[in-house]
Motif scaffolding. Structure first.
Motif, PDB file in Angstrom:
ATOM      1  N   ARG A 165       0.904  -0.783  -0.310  1.00 17.84           N
ATOM      2  CA  ARG A 165      -0.030  -0.075  -0.158  1.00 17.84           C
ATOM      3  C   ARG A 165       1.002   1.078  -0.108  1.00 17.84           C
ATOM      4  N   GLU A 166       0.669   2.215  -0.459  1.00 17.47           N
ATOM      5  CA  GLU A 166       1.407   3.328  -1.335  1.00 17.47           C
ATOM      6  C   GLU A 166       1.452   4.100   0.362  1.00 17.47           C
ATOM      7  N   GLU A 167       0.316   4.125   1.272  1.00 16.23           N
ATOM      8  CA  GLU A 167       0.825   5.093   2.280  1.00 16.23           C
ATOM      9  C   GLU A 167       1.171   4.124   3.416  1.00 16.23           C
ATOM     10  N   LYS A 170       4.323   5.799   5.194  1.00 12.43           N
ATOM     11  CA  LYS A 170       3.771   7.450   6.071  1.00 12.43           C
ATOM     12  C   LYS A 170       3.831   7.036   7.178  1.00 12.43           C
ATOM     13  N   LEU A 171       2.733   5.967   7.242  1.00  9.68           N
ATOM     14  CA  LEU A 171       1.560   5.766   7.993  1.00  9.68           C
ATOM     15  C   LEU A 171       2.840   5.388   9.176  1.00  9.68           C
ATOM     16  N   THR A 174       4.956   7.693  10.883  1.00  7.30           N
ATOM     17  CA  THR A 174       4.197   8.296  11.816  1.00  7.30           C
ATOM     18  C   THR A 174       3.952   8.024  13.603  1.00  7.30           C
ATOM     19  N   ASP A 268      -9.911   1.921   2.193  1.00  7.02           N
ATOM     20  CA  ASP A 268      -9.416   3.233   2.051  1.00  7.02           C
ATOM     21  C   ASP A 268      -9.739   3.996   3.192  1.00  7.02           C
ATOM     22  N   SER A 269      -9.430   3.512   4.372  1.00  7.96           N
ATOM     23  CA  SER A 269      -9.583   4.123   5.313  1.00  7.96           C
ATOM     24  C   SER A 269      -8.111   4.371   5.970  1.00  7.96           C
ATOM     25  N   ALA A 271      -4.451   4.909   5.579  1.00  6.03           N
ATOM     26  CA  ALA A 271      -4.182   6.197   4.978  1.00  6.03           C
ATOM     27  C   ALA A 271      -4.152   6.887   6.443  1.00  6.03           C
ATOM     28  N   HIS A 272      -4.981   7.130   6.935  1.00  9.40           N
ATOM     29  CA  HIS A 272      -5.337   7.331   8.175  1.00  9.40           C
ATOM     30  C   HIS A 272      -5.644   7.225   9.875  1.00  9.40           C
ATOM     31  N   LYS A 325      -9.911  12.452   6.780  1.00  8.34           N
ATOM     32  CA  LYS A 325      -9.543  12.856   5.761  1.00  8.34           C
ATOM     33  C   LYS A 325      -9.404  13.972   4.978  1.00  8.34           C
TER      34      LYS A 325
END
Length: 326
Positions: A165-167, A170-171, A174, A268-269, A271-272, A325
């Motif tokens: 997953r592209e995110e 970054k996740l 963090t 789809d959530s 990344a958050h 988002k």
């Protein structure tokens, strides 16, 4: 001295805060079983990720066959067995084989060692599909693989290249600022270098982990007083999810709670996810603010003061304008 107090303010404040947060989370693709999960999320110190279908896309897997040419009957047999399997790689395998006549009922004496492999009889032929270790073979693949054995003869193996997953990078960066993080995967170490780039070279990465080993790893962390959150596929990681203090199933499309899960996160959530954790930590503060607001209504009867308090508090910001988002 006799003191008479009404518990109504407190009784209303906590359900308001937790219920509103659960609705806000659900609106953005994070579904909790109950409000107690919010309190557990606030205590988490260690986050454990599964790999397949969690850090990788479930619907973007490149499959290849390495070995003897398979006959139609062999492909039909493999596909029929895969229809019975619970592992997330069964679906892309079925897509690769594209055998419309495959039927789960064709497989008899079907058995599955969770996270390891499966075996079944198809038209008096014995098949086993699984990891190299399941078939007691040396690993030859350079990525995730499923070996195929027919009547004690190895026919070859399917390789699965899973797009991360592209995110994820970054996740992970963090989350590392506030939590210890680990990766537990049943796949071989061929993927290690790729995921070191995502988690960092000093990351706590464990491969070739059976479901039982994942469970033991979580128990060991908990013995060290860690509060552990596990996020996985919901079926293959059921034991570890149930052992964790908070178990989260990642779901691509269909919203289904699994028995072992405390929460479900839509892909789809993903990344958050850090934002959900951050907001959960505000629940206690919001409860106190809600208590003050409700107490103002019942005790003081000052509605103008209540409006002012509500405007200045985090209640509206967290529940109605939360930038999950962005």
């Amino acid at each position: 001295m006799l003191i008479v107090a009404c518990p109504c303010a407190l009784a209303l404040a906590e359900p308001f805060a937790s219920g509103s947060m659960m609705r806000a989370f659900g609106k953005h693709g994070f579904f909790l079983k109950n409000s107690a999960v919010i309190n557990q999320l606030q205590k988490i110190t260690h986050i454990v990720f599964d790999k397949t279908g969690t850090l990788t896309h479930q619907d973007q897997i490149q499959v290849n066959w390495h070995g003897d040419d398979l006959s139609f009957d062999e492909k039909l047999a493999i596909a029929s067995i895969a229809k019975n399997a619970q592992h997330p790689l069964a679906k892309p395998l079925l897509g690769f084989l594209s055998i419309t006549k495959a039927n789960a009922t064709h497989a008899t004496q079907f058995t599955e060692a969770s996270g390891e492999g499966v075996s079944a009889i198809i038209q008096n032929e014995k098949y086993r599909l699984g990891k190299a270790s399941f078939l007691k073979l040396e690993e030859r693949a350079e990525t995730t693989s499923v070996y195929v054995e027919k009547n004690n003869k190895v026919l070859g193996y399917f390789s699965f290249y899973q797009k991360a997953r592209e995110e994820a990078g970054k996740l992970a960066a963090t989350l590392k600022k506030e939590y210890n993080i680990s990766l537990l995967s049943g796949d071989n170490e061929a993927e290690k270098k790729r995921f070191e780039k995502i988690f960092g070279s000093n990351a706590d990465l464990h491969f070739n982990q059976s479901p039982h080993q994942k469970l033991e790893h979580l128990q060991q962390l908990q013995k060290q007083n860690a509060k552990v959150l596990m996020i996985g596929d919901g079926l293959n990681d059921a034991g570890a999810l149930q052992q964790s203090d908070v178990g989260i199933s990642l779901c691509e499309k269909n919203v289904n709670f699994f028995p072992a899960s405390d929460a479900l996160l839509m892909a789809d959530s993903f990344a958050h996810f850090d934002k959900f954790l951050a907001l959960s930590k505000q629940n206690k503060k919001v409860t106190y603010q809600a208590f003050s607001i409700v107490n103002g209504i019942w005790v003081k009867g000052d509605f103008e003061l209540v409006k002012k308090m509500a405007k200045q508090s985090n209640v509206a910001h967290v529940f109605y304008n939360a930038p999950i988002k962005s």
